[in-house]
Design an enzyme around this catalytic site. Structure first.
Site, PDB file in Angstrom:
ATOM      1  N   GLU A   1       0.802  -1.231   0.000  1.00  0.00           N
ATOM      2  CA  GLU A   1       0.000   0.000   0.000  1.00  0.00           C
ATOM      3  C   GLU A   1       0.834   1.280   0.000  1.00  0.00           C
ATOM      4  O   GLU A   1       0.510   2.233   0.711  1.00  0.00           O
ATOM      5  CB  GLU A   1      -0.950  -0.005   1.228  1.00  0.00           C
ATOM      6  CG  GLU A   1      -1.935  -1.142   1.187  1.00  0.00           C
ATOM      7  CD  GLU A   1      -2.822  -1.207   2.427  1.00  0.00           C
ATOM      8  OE1 GLU A   1      -4.046  -1.197   2.249  1.00  0.00           O
ATOM      9  OE2 GLU A   1      -2.289  -1.283   3.553  1.00  0.00           O
TER      10      GLU A   1
HETATM   11  C1  ACM Z   1      -1.934  -5.425   4.115  1.00  0.00           C
HETATM   12  O1  ACM Z   1      -2.968  -5.945   4.579  1.00  0.00           O
HETATM   13  N1  ACM Z   1      -1.906  -4.144   3.824  1.00  0.00           N
HETATM   14  C2  ACM Z   1      -0.739  -6.216   3.886  1.00  0.00           C
END
Ligand code: ACM
Length: 544
Positions: free
Chosen positions: A356
């Site tokens: 992310e």
């Molecule tokens: C995640 O759940 N952002 C690895």
């Protein structure tokens, strides 16, 4: 094959004197005089358990109804002579079995005894059980667990624990017959990596809480615990060259809603790794970067491209933070952190996150990862990251942790074709922080509601196109802590789904069977109640 009886004849006289001395040396007030002839087997009891009443399901069981073994006040735990590892596992087993039985269960590193015994032996297990498996034989006179390694021997003791009546988990002496069903188990894992993850960043969890979780994981043959040590809301591991990371980044007011402060000192971390190692669990530390870094960036202004520290964050948004990709100071910081963390990490892996990173362009992300992944190797560790890391075509020894919800991922499939290995943690199957259903008071639901059957009924080797059995290092069950504060909260989300993921990691694909798992799971509940595990009583399971 030597019969049980022959073994007794051969050893009883020869080793009686050694045994007598050892028993005296243990200073345990044993209410016994050593018998001159082999101890009579305890009266035949009917075992309450069967050899295959175990989670994870063993590879092979061969019941022998004539072979019931019954723990008694005379039982000794005999371990391979001169093996400190076997003796340690013997002591752990004794510690587990003494409270409920009230028996002395002395641990004796001798070649043989004339007493009813639990023999814990390293060596001679046969190649089939490999590096982590074991062979468990139960006859009227003894239980014998043979393994090639301490890991295998420990796994065998966890099986034995489940073969005893559930009351064995009681903290006080119980009146019952401690029968173990007779026969043979041959058992070994499907995957080398059977992991769980705990997020210390969103809410910190203390050393005693982590140890409790380790105790629970080890019962299900989980062998890796991944600790998510940094995120936007908090920094949870002491780094001497950047001391304010913990005192400020992990200090008062940090964590979701400002109520999850705390951090592990290096001594705490070493204590956790040692405690885990004694239960055959390896710690995998994660520092998440280049995103999920607000705690560090709000602590050290110089880690921001504009030199201005953003405010601390206690909300649960993701994807807004990024280290400054074009600043050399970033790489000094990252190298300091990796070096210090590698120094206190005995295990082979160091996880660099990489998920992310939405505040970073693809080019910046690639620039960052191509510099950082080799730093992990420089300090002697193997790099591991969330599956986004595969976008940069890393070296083939870098491990990808797949957390997506879909069944295709081109970057991952291409990485596998180049030789990279994968740990499967699909968020809609393996994330223990997802709610069970819409009424679950804790957890999130962005990936899915995950009832027990959803957590169990999938095959890690058939989840993502192009990522088959040979590509898998294993599976992991992550537990994110946005909504979880206490060990009770952790347990409620992990139980009963953690055992489901543990079985996917250990047991053969051929043995996968919901009805069988459901029945075995229901029988775990009395153990959890005695261990004071706060489990979710799913309506999908008939709980004993
Ligand atoms: C995640 O759940 N952002 C690895």
């Amino acid at each position: 094959m030597t019969t049980d009886h022959d073994e007794h004849q051969e050893v009883s006289v020869r080793h009686r004197h050694t045994l007598t001395r050892l028993l005296a040396a243990t200073a345990l007030a044993l209410p016994l005089a050593l018998p001159a002839t082999p101890a009579a087997a305890a009266p035949t009891a009917t075992p309450t358990r069967q050899l295959d009443d175990v989670i994870p399901a063993p590879v092979e069981t061969r019941p022998d109804p004539r072979g019931t073994f019954t723990l008694s006040p005379l039982t000794v735990i005999r371990t391979t002579p001169h093996s400190a590892a076997a003796r340690q596992i013997g002591r752990q087993l004794a510690d587990t079995l003494r409270p409920a039985t009230g028996y002395p269960l002395p641990v004796l590193p001798v070649p043989a005894t004339p007493l009813p015994e639990i023999a814990l032996l390293i060596g001679g297990a046969g190649s089939r059980v490999g590096q982590e498996g074991y062979q468990l034989d139960v006859t009227r006179h003894r239980v014998t667990i043979r393994a090639n390694t301490p890991a295998g021997l420990f796994a065998g003791t966890q099986t034995l624990r489940q073969l005893l009546p559930a009351q064995i988990e009681a903290a006080q002496r119980q009146r019952t017959t401690w029968a173990v069903p007779g026969g043979r188990i041959i058992d070994y894992p499907r995957f080398a990596y059977r992991g769980a993850m705990l997020d210390l960043a969103r809410h910190f969890h203390t050393v005693p809480e982590i140890k409790t979780y380790i105790d629970l994981l080890s019962q299900y043959k989980i062998n890796y615990l991944h600790l998510h040590l940094s995120d936007d809301q908090g920094w949870r591991i002491q780094i001497d060259s950047w001391p304010r990371l913990t005192t400020v980044g992990g200090g008062p007011g940090t964590g979701v809603d400002g109520v999850g402060p705390g951090y592990l000192t290096k001594d705490d971390y070493k204590a956790v790794t040692a405690y885990a190692a004694a239960r055959q669990i390896t710690i995998v530390p994660e520092i998440d970067m280049p995103g999920h870094t607000n705690a560090a960036q709000s602590t050290y202004a110089e880690l921001n491209c504009d030199g201005v520290a953003p405010p601390p964050r206690t909300d649960i948004a993701v994807g807004y933070s990024s280290l400054c990709i074009d600043d050399e100071l970033t790489y000094r910081f990252v190298e300091d952190v990796i070096r210090e963390l590698a120094e206190i990490t005995p295990g082979p892996y160091l996880h660099v996150g990489g998920d992310e990173a939405h505040a970073t362009t693809d080019e910046e992300y690639a620039t960052f990862m191509r510099r950082v992944l080799p730093l992990v190797n420089k300090y002697g560790k193997r790099a591991y990251g969330w599956n986004e890391v595969m976008q940069v075509d890393p070296a083939s020894d870098v491990i990808a942790q797949y957390w997506g919800t879909g069944t295709t991922n081109a970057d991952l499939a291409e990485a596998v074709a180049r030789g990279n290995k994968v740990v499967m943690s699909p968020a809609n199957k393996a994330y223990l922080d997802m709610k069970y259903d819409r009424n679950t008071p804790l957890g999130l639901s962005w990936a899915a509601y995950i009832e027990v059957r959803d957590a169990y009924d999938w095959d890690p080797a058939q989840r993502v196109t192009g990522v088959g059995e040979d590509a898998l290092l294993g599976v992991e069950a992550p537990l994110w802590s946005e909504t979880l504060r206490s060990i009770d909260d952790i347990e409620y989300m992990a139980f009963p789904r953690l055992p489901a993921i543990a079985e996917l990691g250990w047991s053969t694909a051929a043995s996968h069977d919901w009805e069988s798992f459901r029945a075995r799971l229901g029988e775990q509940a009395p153990r959890w109640r005695l261990q004071q595990v706060n489990y979710y009583p799913s309506p999908q399971v008939t709980w004993s």
